[in-house]
Scaffold this active site. Structure first.
Site, mmCIF file in Angstrom:
data_model
loop_
_atom_site.group_PDB
_atom_site.id
_atom_site.type_symbol
_atom_site.label_atom_id
_atom_site.label_comp_id
_atom_site.label_asym_id
_atom_site.label_seq_id
_atom_site.Cartn_x
_atom_site.Cartn_y
_atom_site.Cartn_z
ATOM 1 N N SER A 140 0.846 -1.195 0.000
ATOM 2 C CA SER A 140 0.000 0.000 0.000
ATOM 3 C C SER A 140 0.878 1.241 0.000
ATOM 4 O O SER A 140 2.000 1.223 0.522
ATOM 5 C CB SER A 140 -0.897 0.023 1.246
ATOM 6 O OG SER A 140 -1.588 1.252 1.364
ATOM 7 N N TYR A 153 -2.019 -0.381 10.587
ATOM 8 C CA TYR A 153 -2.165 -0.851 9.204
ATOM 9 C C TYR A 153 -0.967 -0.391 8.386
ATOM 10 O O TYR A 153 -0.350 -1.183 7.654
ATOM 11 C CB TYR A 153 -3.468 -0.326 8.588
ATOM 12 C CG TYR A 153 -3.539 -0.580 7.099
ATOM 13 C CD1 TYR A 153 -3.897 -1.830 6.611
ATOM 14 C CD2 TYR A 153 -3.205 0.419 6.182
ATOM 15 C CE1 TYR A 153 -3.929 -2.084 5.238
ATOM 16 C CE2 TYR A 153 -3.245 0.165 4.812
ATOM 17 C CZ TYR A 153 -3.606 -1.075 4.346
ATOM 18 O OH TYR A 153 -3.631 -1.322 2.992
ATOM 19 N N LYS A 157 2.021 -2.771 6.427
ATOM 20 C CA LYS A 157 2.395 -2.704 5.009
ATOM 21 C C LYS A 157 3.868 -2.331 4.844
ATOM 22 O O LYS A 157 4.543 -2.816 3.923
ATOM 23 C CB LYS A 157 1.488 -1.714 4.277
ATOM 24 C CG LYS A 157 0.044 -2.199 4.157
ATOM 25 C CD LYS A 157 -0.066 -3.541 3.443
ATOM 26 C CE LYS A 157 -1.490 -3.968 3.197
ATOM 27 N NZ LYS A 157 -1.587 -5.267 2.486
#
Length: 248
Positions: A140, A153, A157
């Site tokens: 991401s 999160y 990533k």
């Protein structure tokens, strides 16, 4: 069907919908045999039927399921050339101090531990076959240009981007390539509202993307197919933004 992936076999995790379905569709167009590995059995079976590929129910946080996946691929096709680690999850955009233990554990299990299992189980299989291979991780832009509200999160990533680079160097001798793809927030994917916090934030966010929109399943499918193909045979260890200029 002939194409740049003709004669090859790919596993796409989370392939039942969203980016995963776009990846599966492109790989099929380019001639690959594809196994959709997804926890959602009904949706996975439906997509497999629609796109004429195989389905294997798989919890990507289970080593046993990864082992069953490799066994299925070997028994069905006698080979496994590509692994696209697309399955991922997040929690709703919120202040870091409001993230729960459950939020954290789920994000790192699905986004990081699954990548560990994929390599730990499939790399030895590819080494034994001796024909090389290609892993693509759907990371991401959050892993390379993080913003508040999704701290853990973003961190998950960043972890898989780093792991991908490390394995690219370690397994280059085996002709197994590792690359990451970094989408910006997807258009019409299941996690979009969670990333943005609420749907009405979409317009403001898209205004920060120079090309004016989010990543689509087609965008991600095109890049994954390229990275797995012989056209990208000298590319390993890269994290490719597919973000319309968001990270510039």
């Amino acid at each position: 069907m002939s194409g740049k992936l003709s004669g090859k076999v790919a596993v796409v995790t989370g392939g039942a919908g969203g980016f995963g379905k776009g990846i599966v569709q492109k790989f099929k167009q380019e001639g690959a045999e594809v196994i959709i590995a997804d926890f959602e059995e009904e949706a996975g079976q439906k997509t497999a039927g629609e796109l004429k590929c195989e389905f294997q129910k798989c919890n990507v946080t289970s080593r046993q399921d990864w082992e069953a996946l490799v066994k299925f691929a070997d028994e069905k096709f006698g080979r496994l050339d590509y692994v696209v680690n697309n399955a991922g999850t997040t929690y709703r955009n919120k202040p870091t101090n409001e993230v729960t233990d459950e939020d954290f554990d789920k994000v790192f299990a699905v986004n990081v531990k699954a990548i560990y299992y994929s390599a730990n189980v499939i790399v030895p299989y590819m080494q034994k076959k001796g024909t090389g291979g290609s892993f693509v991780t759907i990371a991401s832009t959050a892993g390379i240009r993080p913003r508040p509200g999704l701290t853990w999160y973003n961190s998950s990533k960043a972890a898989v981007i780093n792991a991908t680079k490390t394995m690219a160097v370690e397994f280059a001798k085996d002709k197994i390539r590792f690359n990451s793809v970094c989408p910006v927030v997807g258009m019409g994917t299941g996690l979009s509202d969670l990333f943005l916090g609420k749907p009405e934030n979409e317009k403001a966010f898209m205004a920060t993307v120079p090309l004016g929109r989010g990543s689509t399943p087609k965008d991600i499918g095109n890049v994954c197919a390229f990275l797995c193909s012989d056209e990208a045979e000298f590319l390993t260890g890269i994290d490719m933004p597919v973000d319309g200029g968001r990270c510039v």
